[in-house]
Design a protein around this motif. Structure first.
Motif, PDB file in Angstrom:
ATOM      1  N   VAL A 134       0.832  -1.355  -0.195  1.00 10.90           N
ATOM      2  CA  VAL A 134       0.108   0.190  -0.081  1.00 10.90           C
ATOM      3  C   VAL A 134       0.879   1.032   0.008  1.00 10.90           C
ATOM      4  O   VAL A 134       2.097   1.260   0.591  1.00 10.90           O
ATOM      5  CB  VAL A 134      -1.099  -0.081   1.327  1.00 10.90           C
ATOM      6  CG1 VAL A 134      -1.947  -1.199   0.996  1.00 10.90           C
ATOM      7  CG2 VAL A 134      -0.191  -0.017   2.460  1.00 10.90           C
ATOM      8  N   THR A 135       0.461   2.394  -0.463  1.00  7.41           N
ATOM      9  CA  THR A 135       1.201   3.634  -0.564  1.00  7.41           C
ATOM     10  C   THR A 135       1.380   4.468   0.507  1.00  7.41           C
ATOM     11  O   THR A 135       2.104   5.194   0.790  1.00  7.41           O
ATOM     12  CB  THR A 135       0.358   4.296  -1.711  1.00  7.41           C
ATOM     13  OG1 THR A 135      -0.958   4.691  -1.369  1.00  7.41           O
ATOM     14  CG2 THR A 135       0.755   3.997  -2.979  1.00  7.41           C
ATOM     15  N   ALA A 136      -0.002   4.020   1.503  1.00  5.99           N
ATOM     16  CA  ALA A 136      -0.120   4.913   2.783  1.00  5.99           C
ATOM     17  C   ALA A 136      -0.436   4.153   3.727  1.00  5.99           C
ATOM     18  O   ALA A 136      -1.466   4.042   4.501  1.00  5.99           O
ATOM     19  CB  ALA A 136      -1.092   6.126   2.688  1.00  5.99           C
ATOM     20  N   ARG A 152       2.790  -1.265   8.466  1.00  8.38           N
ATOM     21  CA  ARG A 152       4.225  -0.990   8.297  1.00  8.38           C
ATOM     22  C   ARG A 152       5.052  -1.788   9.330  1.00  8.38           C
ATOM     23  O   ARG A 152       6.036  -2.507   8.502  1.00  8.38           O
ATOM     24  CB  ARG A 152       4.585   0.500   8.442  1.00  8.38           C
ATOM     25  CG  ARG A 152       6.172   0.707   8.184  1.00  8.38           C
ATOM     26  CD  ARG A 152       6.636   2.048   8.499  1.00  8.38           C
ATOM     27  NE  ARG A 152       6.068   3.157   7.379  1.00  8.38           N
ATOM     28  CZ  ARG A 152       5.024   3.834   7.439  1.00  8.38           C
ATOM     29  NH1 ARG A 152       4.350   4.202   8.499  1.00  8.38           N
ATOM     30  NH2 ARG A 152       4.610   4.363   6.242  1.00  8.38           N
ATOM     31  N   THR A 187       6.221  -1.661  -9.974  1.00  7.13           N
ATOM     32  CA  THR A 187       5.359  -0.504  -9.245  1.00  7.13           C
ATOM     33  C   THR A 187       5.659  -1.173  -7.884  1.00  7.13           C
ATOM     34  O   THR A 187       5.801  -0.130  -6.896  1.00  7.13           O
ATOM     35  CB  THR A 187       4.132  -0.260  -9.622  1.00  7.13           C
ATOM     36  OG1 THR A 187       3.971  -0.075 -10.965  1.00  7.13           O
ATOM     37  CG2 THR A 187       3.429   0.518  -8.741  1.00  7.13           C
ATOM     38  N   ASP A 245       8.890  -0.430  -6.131  1.00  8.39           N
ATOM     39  CA  ASP A 245       9.265   0.986  -5.914  1.00  8.39           C
ATOM     40  C   ASP A 245       8.255   1.393  -4.704  1.00  8.39           C
ATOM     41  O   ASP A 245       9.069   2.165  -3.998  1.00  8.39           O
ATOM     42  CB  ASP A 245       8.642   1.750  -7.218  1.00  8.39           C
ATOM     43  CG  ASP A 245       9.712   1.419  -8.404  1.00  8.39           C
ATOM     44  OD1 ASP A 245      10.879   1.090  -8.292  1.00  8.39           O
ATOM     45  OD2 ASP A 245       9.213   1.956  -9.191  1.00  8.39           O
ATOM     46  N   ARG A 246       7.115   1.075  -4.516  1.00  3.98           N
ATOM     47  CA  ARG A 246       6.313   1.394  -3.402  1.00  3.98           C
ATOM     48  C   ARG A 246       6.846   0.706  -2.085  1.00  3.98           C
ATOM     49  O   ARG A 246       7.076   1.310  -0.948  1.00  3.98           O
ATOM     50  CB  ARG A 246       5.000   1.070  -3.665  1.00  3.98           C
ATOM     51  CG  ARG A 246       4.154   1.829  -4.431  1.00  3.98           C
ATOM     52  CD  ARG A 246       2.713   1.210  -4.494  1.00  3.98           C
ATOM     53  NE  ARG A 246       1.988   2.161  -5.535  1.00  3.98           N
ATOM     54  CZ  ARG A 246       0.611   2.142  -5.845  1.00  3.98           C
ATOM     55  NH1 ARG A 246       0.010   1.030  -5.040  1.00  3.98           N
ATOM     56  NH2 ARG A 246       0.221   2.765  -6.659  1.00  3.98           N
ATOM     57  N   GLY A 295       8.201   3.421   1.006  1.00  4.28           N
ATOM     58  CA  GLY A 295       7.388   3.221   1.866  1.00  4.28           C
ATOM     59  C   GLY A 295       7.606   2.646   3.252  1.00  4.28           C
ATOM     60  O   GLY A 295       6.971   2.429   4.442  1.00  4.28           O
ATOM     61  N   ASP A 307      -4.771   1.622  -6.395  1.00  5.19           N
ATOM     62  CA  ASP A 307      -3.294   1.120  -5.701  1.00  5.19           C
ATOM     63  C   ASP A 307      -3.073  -0.395  -5.940  1.00  5.19           C
ATOM     64  O   ASP A 307      -2.222  -1.054  -5.781  1.00  5.19           O
ATOM     65  CB  ASP A 307      -3.647   1.007  -4.368  1.00  5.19           C
ATOM     66  CG  ASP A 307      -3.534   2.483  -3.689  1.00  5.19           C
ATOM     67  OD1 ASP A 307      -2.849   3.288  -4.226  1.00  5.19           O
ATOM     68  OD2 ASP A 307      -4.502   2.844  -2.864  1.00  5.19           O
ATOM     69  N   VAL A 359      -1.409  -3.294  -7.433  1.00  8.24           N
ATOM     70  CA  VAL A 359      -0.224  -3.523  -8.077  1.00  8.24           C
ATOM     71  C   VAL A 359      -0.209  -4.917  -8.651  1.00  8.24           C
ATOM     72  O   VAL A 359       1.056  -5.274  -9.380  1.00  8.24           O
ATOM     73  CB  VAL A 359       0.883  -3.211  -7.060  1.00  8.24           C
ATOM     74  CG1 VAL A 359       1.066  -1.714  -6.636  1.00  8.24           C
ATOM     75  CG2 VAL A 359       0.887  -4.135  -5.962  1.00  8.24           C
ATOM     76  N   PRO A 390      -2.155   0.276 -11.123  1.00  5.18           N
ATOM     77  CA  PRO A 390      -0.609   0.156 -11.480  1.00  5.18           C
ATOM     78  C   PRO A 390      -0.324  -1.026 -12.261  1.00  5.18           C
ATOM     79  O   PRO A 390       0.521  -0.932 -13.456  1.00  5.18           O
ATOM     80  CB  PRO A 390      -0.006   0.196 -10.168  1.00  5.18           C
ATOM     81  CG  PRO A 390      -1.116   1.211  -9.407  1.00  5.18           C
ATOM     82  CD  PRO A 390      -2.265   0.674  -9.913  1.00  5.18           C
TER      83      PRO A 390
END
Length: 393
Positions: A127-129, A135, A154, A157-158, A162, A293, A295, A316
């Motif tokens: 996830v991006t956020a 996390r 993608t 990279d995320r 993050g 989102d 991926v 993505p």
């Protein structure tokens, strides 16, 4: 770029059969991760290895023969998951938020801490956020792994942007495709038959099928009008929480459409051979997903591997996989743009043929046999190196 790995035979250096442990949901459970794990297991077995599965999720009435232990209270009775996994040469843990018990699925951490053989983690969602809990869980899971697989650039990279992870552990191995290697081209079409649009997969909010239904209203001047098949049952978790509300909404929307005679729903169960035939019967696959989102999409990979042109919203994985011309990408929640893209593909035979050719070019690297071989190559590399866990583990 994908990391180059040496060839693999499925056999370790001492010549005995290598055994992989897999931690995941597993058929007959109906979900994308279960389907992924079963296909990966079959590919590894075909490559000369054996597979032992530790299942999470609901207890099925009939257990698959590969399942030797469960993370739930159900059968197989008496089998300790960590002991089962530690008898294998290497363990593959499927990671998806909500797959395991505890806040953000944190119960998987204790199991991984008890595993003494090398672990590969497959991160299905990045996830991006992320929340603090998300996390923490993914960072801990990655710290306990010898390698972390993501399925798109993608996602990699995320993950780097993050999360605090060892970037040297991370590599990209694509999602495998259910379509057999011999079936990488659409079926022959009878002359004059209306073109067939197809969306398939488990249904639920976020699939965006309502926008595809609305898009057909913008194709009334196309003769013959393309037919649109919406195939798939409601996702079990969606049905458990909300019943058939999403499907009922779609059917009501279709009934109110000017193109209602060209829209059909098919919720029948399909085995792999039947699904492959359905995909290859399509002229265009439509993926109108709402998510910004997503991926990884197994449905997208299956469509491309079948050599079928794709019209997709700009999630993505679609942006990445269709960038060389196997499909057309449009904004989310925009029926006008979706209709224009469908019109482009169905009314221009040469454009449609070029997209199919590019999809077929991509297909060999997406076959499950090729994907499973790459997991075997990764296992070769990890087993050839001494087991050294990071200080944080």
């Amino acid at each position: 770029m994908h990391t180059a790995l040496p060839p693999t035979t499925g056999l370790p250096v001492n010549g005995t059969e290598r055994t992989f442990g897999i931690v995941s949901t597993f058929p007959p459970t109906t979900c994308g991760v279960a389907t992924f794990s079963a296909a990966l297991a079959a590919g590894l077995i075909a490559d000369g290895a054996s597979v032992d599965v530790v299942r999470c999720g609901p207890t099925p009435r009939t257990e698959d023969a590969l399942v030797l232990a469960s993370l739930t209270d159900g059968p197989p009775a008496g089998a300790d998951p960590a002991e089962v996994l530690n008898r294998t040469d290497l363990v593959i843990v499927q990671h998806e938020y909500g797959l395991y018990d505890g806040p953000d699925g944190d119960s998987i951490i204790a199991l991984m801490e008890a595993v003494t053989v090398p672990i590969i983690v497959v991160a299905h969602t990045v996830v991006t956020a992320p929340t603090t809990g998300q996390r923490h869980v993914l960072e801990r899971v990655c710290a306990l792994a010898r390698a972390v697989v993501v399925m798109t650039e993608t996602a990699r990279d995320r993950l780097f942007a993050g999360f605090d992870v060892d970037q040297h552990k991370v590599l990209v191995i694509p999602h495998g495709a259910a379509t057999p290697e011999s079936g990488g081209a659409p079926l022959a079409r009878p002359a004059g038959r209306p073109l067939r649009l197809l969306t398939w997969g488990l249904l639920g909010p976020g699939k965006g099928i309502e926008w595809a239904i609305d898009a057909l209203d913008h194709l009334n001047d196309v003769v013959p009008h393309p037919n649109y098949v919406i195939a798939g049952a409601t996702h079990p978790k969606v049905r458990e929480r909300h019943g058939e509300a999403y499907r009922d909404m779609l059917m009501k929307r279709a009934h109110g459409s000017s193109a209602r005679s060209h829209i059909s729903f098919d919720d029948s169960y399909r085995d792999m051979a039947s699904l492959n035939s359905l995909i290859r019967s399509a002229d265009v696959v439509v993926l109108p997903y709402d998510s910004l989102d997503q991926v990884t999409s197994g449905v997208l990979v299956d469509a491309v591997a079948a050599g079928v042109p794709v019209v997709s919203t700009a999630f993505p994985h679609a942006i990445e996989l269709l960038s060389t011309g196997a499909g057309v990408v449009v904004p989310q929640r925009d029926a006008v743009a979706l209709g224009a893209a469908i019109r482009l593909v169905v009314t221009h035979h040469e454009r449609r043929a070029a997209m199919a050719t590019e999809a077929s070019r991509l297909a060999p690297d997406l076959a499950w046999s090729a994907v499973a071989r790459r997991y075997g190559q990764l296992a070769d590399r990890l087993l050839a190196a001494p087991l050294q866990r990071s200080a944080s583990s």
